[in-house]
Design an enzyme around this catalytic site. Structure first.
Site, PDB file in Angstrom:
ATOM      1  N   GLY A  10      31.198  35.905  21.192  1.00  0.00           N
ATOM      2  CA  GLY A  10      32.483  35.306  21.704  1.00  0.00           C
ATOM      3  C   GLY A  10      32.465  33.982  21.646  1.00  0.00           C
ATOM      4  N   TYR A  62      34.788  41.349  29.830  1.00  0.00           N
ATOM      5  CA  TYR A  62      35.883  41.844  29.385  1.00  0.00           C
ATOM      6  C   TYR A  62      37.039  41.081  29.202  1.00  0.00           C
ATOM      7  CZ  TYR A  62      39.208  45.938  28.712  1.00  0.00           C
ATOM      8  OH  TYR A  62      40.329  46.722  28.277  1.00  0.00           O
ATOM      9  N   THR A  63      37.663  40.779  28.049  1.00  0.00           N
ATOM     10  CA  THR A  63      38.707  39.546  28.194  1.00  0.00           C
ATOM     11  C   THR A  63      40.019  39.885  27.608  1.00  0.00           C
ATOM     12  OG1 THR A  63      37.647  38.734  26.043  1.00  0.00           O
ATOM     13  CG2 THR A  63      36.870  37.737  27.838  1.00  0.00           C
ATOM     14  N   THR A 102      38.090  32.362  35.702  1.00  0.00           N
ATOM     15  CA  THR A 102      39.276  32.092  35.010  1.00  0.00           C
ATOM     16  C   THR A 102      40.083  31.360  35.915  1.00  0.00           C
ATOM     17  OG1 THR A 102      41.126  33.559  34.128  1.00  0.00           O
ATOM     18  CG2 THR A 102      39.577  34.643  35.662  1.00  0.00           C
ATOM     19  N   ASP A 103      41.056  30.880  35.301  1.00  0.00           N
ATOM     20  CA  ASP A 103      42.427  30.391  36.229  1.00  0.00           C
ATOM     21  C   ASP A 103      43.358  31.582  36.717  1.00  0.00           C
ATOM     22  OD1 ASP A 103      42.757  31.194  33.428  1.00  0.00           O
ATOM     23  OD2 ASP A 103      44.717  29.929  33.178  1.00  0.00           O
ATOM     24  N   TYR A 126      42.464  42.585  35.233  1.00  0.00           N
ATOM     25  CA  TYR A 126      41.511  41.436  34.658  1.00  0.00           C
ATOM     26  C   TYR A 126      41.146  40.585  35.903  1.00  0.00           C
ATOM     27  CZ  TYR A 126      39.782  37.239  32.108  1.00  0.00           C
ATOM     28  OH  TYR A 126      39.201  36.156  31.577  1.00  0.00           O
TER      29      TYR A 126
HETATM   30  N1  NAP Z   1      39.277  33.321  26.152  1.00  0.00           N
HETATM   31  C1  NAP Z   1      39.990  32.642  27.270  1.00  0.00           C
HETATM   32  O1  NAP Z   1      41.123  32.059  27.347  1.00  0.00           O
HETATM   33  C2  NAP Z   1      39.397  32.548  28.844  1.00  0.00           C
HETATM   34  C3  NAP Z   1      40.174  31.992  29.896  1.00  0.00           C
HETATM   35  C4  NAP Z   1      39.570  31.916  31.134  1.00  0.00           C
HETATM   36  C5  NAP Z   1      38.079  32.421  31.249  1.00  0.00           C
HETATM   37  N2  NAP Z   1      37.669  33.041  30.241  1.00  0.00           N
HETATM   38  C6  NAP Z   1      36.197  33.544  30.401  1.00  0.00           C
HETATM   39  O2  NAP Z   1      35.325  32.628  29.843  1.00  0.00           O
HETATM   40  C7  NAP Z   1      34.095  33.559  29.462  1.00  0.00           C
HETATM   41  C8  NAP Z   1      33.938  33.423  27.980  1.00  0.00           C
HETATM   42  O3  NAP Z   1      35.216  33.790  27.171  1.00  0.00           O
HETATM   43  P1  NAP Z   1      35.173  33.887  25.507  1.00  0.00           P
HETATM   44  O4  NAP Z   1      36.616  33.606  25.495  1.00  0.00           O
HETATM   45  O5  NAP Z   1      34.225  33.555  24.890  1.00  0.00           O
HETATM   46  O6  NAP Z   1      35.138  35.739  25.369  1.00  0.00           O
HETATM   47  P2  NAP Z   1      35.248  36.493  24.345  1.00  0.00           P
HETATM   48  O7  NAP Z   1      35.483  35.502  23.052  1.00  0.00           O
HETATM   49  O8  NAP Z   1      36.214  37.674  24.545  1.00  0.00           O
HETATM   50  O9  NAP Z   1      33.597  36.992  24.413  1.00  0.00           O
HETATM   51  C9  NAP Z   1      33.287  37.858  25.318  1.00  0.00           C
HETATM   52  C10 NAP Z   1      32.063  38.457  24.648  1.00  0.00           C
HETATM   53  O10 NAP Z   1      31.541  39.532  25.772  1.00  0.00           O
HETATM   54  C11 NAP Z   1      30.688  40.247  25.007  1.00  0.00           C
HETATM   55  N3  NAP Z   1      30.479  41.329  25.821  1.00  0.00           N
HETATM   56  C12 NAP Z   1      31.414  42.454  25.911  1.00  0.00           C
HETATM   57  N4  NAP Z   1      30.877  43.444  26.694  1.00  0.00           N
HETATM   58  C13 NAP Z   1      29.601  43.085  26.818  1.00  0.00           C
HETATM   59  C14 NAP Z   1      28.299  43.577  27.377  1.00  0.00           C
HETATM   60  N5  NAP Z   1      28.401  44.901  27.915  1.00  0.00           N
HETATM   61  N6  NAP Z   1      27.208  43.016  27.346  1.00  0.00           N
HETATM   62  C15 NAP Z   1      26.896  42.091  26.487  1.00  0.00           C
HETATM   63  N7  NAP Z   1      28.245  41.232  26.090  1.00  0.00           N
HETATM   64  C16 NAP Z   1      29.395  41.707  26.132  1.00  0.00           C
HETATM   65  C17 NAP Z   1      31.377  40.475  23.929  1.00  0.00           C
HETATM   66  O11 NAP Z   1      30.445  41.003  22.811  1.00  0.00           O
HETATM   67  P3  NAP Z   1      30.895  41.836  21.451  1.00  0.00           P
HETATM   68  O12 NAP Z   1      31.143  40.624  20.642  1.00  0.00           O
HETATM   69  O13 NAP Z   1      29.719  42.502  21.289  1.00  0.00           O
HETATM   70  O14 NAP Z   1      32.120  42.841  21.880  1.00  0.00           O
HETATM   71  C18 NAP Z   1      32.114  39.149  23.287  1.00  0.00           C
HETATM   72  O15 NAP Z   1      31.229  38.624  22.598  1.00  0.00           O
HETATM   73  C19 NAP Z   1      34.515  35.065  30.107  1.00  0.00           C
HETATM   74  O16 NAP Z   1      34.113  34.939  31.354  1.00  0.00           O
HETATM   75  C20 NAP Z   1      35.909  34.970  30.143  1.00  0.00           C
HETATM   76  O17 NAP Z   1      36.576  35.449  31.246  1.00  0.00           O
HETATM   77  C21 NAP Z   1      38.079  32.907  29.195  1.00  0.00           C
END
Ligand code: NAP
Length: 297
Positions: A10, A62-63, A102-103, A126
């Site tokens: 991620g 799960y994003t 998250t926001d 979500y």
């Molecule tokens: N992206 C945003 O804009 C945003 C905004 C607000 C909050 N957040 C929060 O910030 C955090 C990180 O976000 P991110 O952008 O880095 O997310 P991301 O790029 O979508 O990465 C999420 C990761 O979770 C992994 N994953 C999924 N199911 C899993 C499981 N059962 N066990 C272990 N790993 C698993 C996925 O692995 P695979 O590669 O194997 O699928 C993926 O690499 C999350 O909690 C998200 O809710 C993100």
């Protein structure tokens, strides 16, 4: 300090894995599926036993915000139940947990930036799954720091910056939503803040400032403002650019409703940990320079 990063592909996990080796006092291990699946207790137990972390950082989630509307079971299994299992297992081994949220836990109706104590009002599958995840983490491990972030982008993974640059390769004009406001957050900046928090809570007792914090890039923008800045930076480097038409949320309907105001107040993170993320434009500059390198880079 020993860190276990749950998730490795991620955006945030990769930014953490990139930043951690530069910290002399940090031994970090990022583990993702299948070796560490936060929905499989066996894999959690094994990873904790192997790494023996002071702090577990949960970046796994799960994003897929829109897809979650039709995959609620999967979203809750990961964002609520997986978050609980990881926090519980960390607690049993005496490790603190940093959990990302998250926001979107807010409905976006407030006129000012949201503080940590503002009442959440999640509007989508979500956001409900993430809010319930927060509640599970609080109950499972008193030694927790929940960091709510937003609008994350980085040179890897799928995100708004990469999407804009890709679309501009084939289109001269793009319509971008201008009535949603938030804090664009560069994953490497967030990773520095997470490591800063981890350093201050590793091995800490009940007096540490455990709790919930907002951690987003400084300054705010609409998606339209963010897109304009991306193309300004990209064009200056000879990269792709496009004309932007400001559109409304109503012009661009999505299965999951986004909050109109996503801005988060980060003063608490500054007060308790002395940390503030850089301006979002600095992040865009670095991200675009990595995505559109020039021969002199
Ligand atoms: N992206 C945003 O804009 C945003 C905004 C607000 C909050 N957040 C929060 O910030 C955090 C990180 O976000 P991110 O952008 O880095 O997310 P991301 O790029 O979508 O990465 C999420 C990761 O979770 C992994 N994953 C999924 N199911 C899993 C499981 N059962 N066990 C272990 N790993 C698993 C996925 O692995 P695979 O590669 O194997 O699928 C993926 O690499 C999350 O909690 C998200 O809710 C993100």
């Amino acid at each position: 300090m020993r860190l276990l990063i749950a998730g490795w592909q991620g955006q945030v996990a990769r930014a953490l894995a990139e930043a951690a080796p530069a910290c002399p006092d940090v031994a970090a291990c990022a583990i993702g599926r299948p070796a560490l699946d936060i929905c499989e207790m066996k894999t959690i137990t094994r990873a904790l036993a192997d790494v023996r972390p002071d702090v577990v950082i949960n970046t796994a989630a799960y994003t897929a915000v829109d897809k979650a509307e039709s995959q609620a079971d999967e979203a809750f299994a990961l964002n609520r139940d997986g978050a609980r299992m990881l926090a519980q297992a960390a607690q049993k081994r005496g490790a603190a947990v940093i959990h990302l949220s998250t926001d979107y836990v807010f409905d976006g109706s407030k006129a000012a930036p949201y503080g940590e104590d503002d009442p959440p009002a999640p509007q989508t599958v979500y956001s409900r799954s993430k809010l319930e995840g927060e509640e599970m983490v609080r109950a499972a491990n008193p030694r927790h720091v929940i960091m709510r972030t937003a609008w994350v982008y980085s040179p890897v993974g799928s995100n708004f910056v990469k999407t804009m640059l890709r679309l501009a390769e084939s289109r001269d004009r793009l319509g971008v939503v201008d009535d949603q406001c938030g804090n664009p957050t560069y994953a490497p900046h967030l990773a520095e803040a997470i490591l800063g928090v981890a350093r201050q809570i590793a091995g800490a007792g009940p007096d540490a400032p455990w709790g919930t914090y907002h951690a987003v890039g400084s300054g705010s923008a609409t998606w339209c403002g963010l897109a304009r800045e991306i193309f300004r930076q990209s064009s200056a480097r000879g990269g792709p650019g496009a004309e932007i038409d400001a559109i409304t949320t109503a012009d661009y309907p999505t299965p999951a409703r986004r909050p109109a105001n996503s801005r988060l107040d980060c003063d608490k993170l500054q007060q308790h940990f002395g940390l503030r993320l850089p301006d979002w434009r600095d992040g865009v500059k670095d991200c675009v320079s990595r995505l559109c390198p020039t021969p002199t880079d």
